[in-house]
Scaffold this active site. Structure first.
Site: not given
Ligand code: PNS
Length: 159
Positions: A18, A42, A90, A128
């Site tokens: 990150h 989760k 990645r 992570s």
């Molecule tokens: O690090 P991650 O868990 O892959 O991040 C995922 C994240 C937080 C970027 C994604 O779940 C998100 O944008 N959540 C906010 C809710 C949202 O906007 N959902 C629609 C996206 S299609």
């Protein structure tokens, strides 16, 4: 004009992968807002406050700020005046999920562009969840995370 990019994620916890992407984002963004999602799918290992604090510790740059958000990412991006969403890619395995998310975000906010960045080669297989697993069983994660994160993991699993 200030070009603002939002780099969203769970950051549970922030890794050197990150940190690498945040640094790379500064090549094309004047300001990077690291956006920590309040409600990852989760239950997280670290609380929202802990995840934000660890990011603030790991990334000290005047052009980078750390915020938390709840609800839709596109709404948060709009509220901070961001034109870009940054995500890391990645391996091929990331692609399907990232592609779906980017297209959904584009449907919701057509003028917001998602930019994918590749991490440094040696950080490509870092995540992570792997860091949490290694730390849970007492493995050495010092090459993978900031010392503050290493210490936070040690405390978390000492209990
Ligand atoms: O690090 P991650 O868990 O892959 O991040 C995922 C994240 C937080 C970027 C994604 O779940 C998100 O944008 N959540 C906010 C809710 C949202 O906007 N959902 C629609 C996206 S299609």
């Amino acid at each position: 004009m200030t070009r603002v990019a939002v780099y969203p994620g769970s950051f549970d916890p922030v890794t050197k992968g990150h940190e690498d992407l945040i640094r790379r984002s500064l090549a094309f963004a004047d300001q990077v807002i690291v956006a920590v999602a309040m409600n990852p799918g989760k239950p997280p290992l670290f609380t929202l406050e802990e995840r934000v604090a660890l990011l603030q510790e790991a990334v000290r740059d005047r052009a980078v700020s750390v915020r938390s958000f709840d609800g839709l990412l596109v709404e948060f991006a709009r509220s901070v005046g961001a034109a870009l969403i940054v995500r890391g890619l990645r391996a091929v395995s990331d692609f399907e999920y990232e592609f779906q998310m980017a297209l959904m975000n584009r449907t919701l906010a057509p003028r917001l562009e998602t930019v994918f960045l590749m991490p440094a080669f040696d950080l490509t297989y870092l995540s992570s969840s792997l860091v949490r697993e290694v730390a849970r069983f007492g493995g050495d994660v010092s090459a993978l995370v900031h010392p503050a994160v290493q210490e936070a993991l040690r405390k978390k699993f000492a209990r």
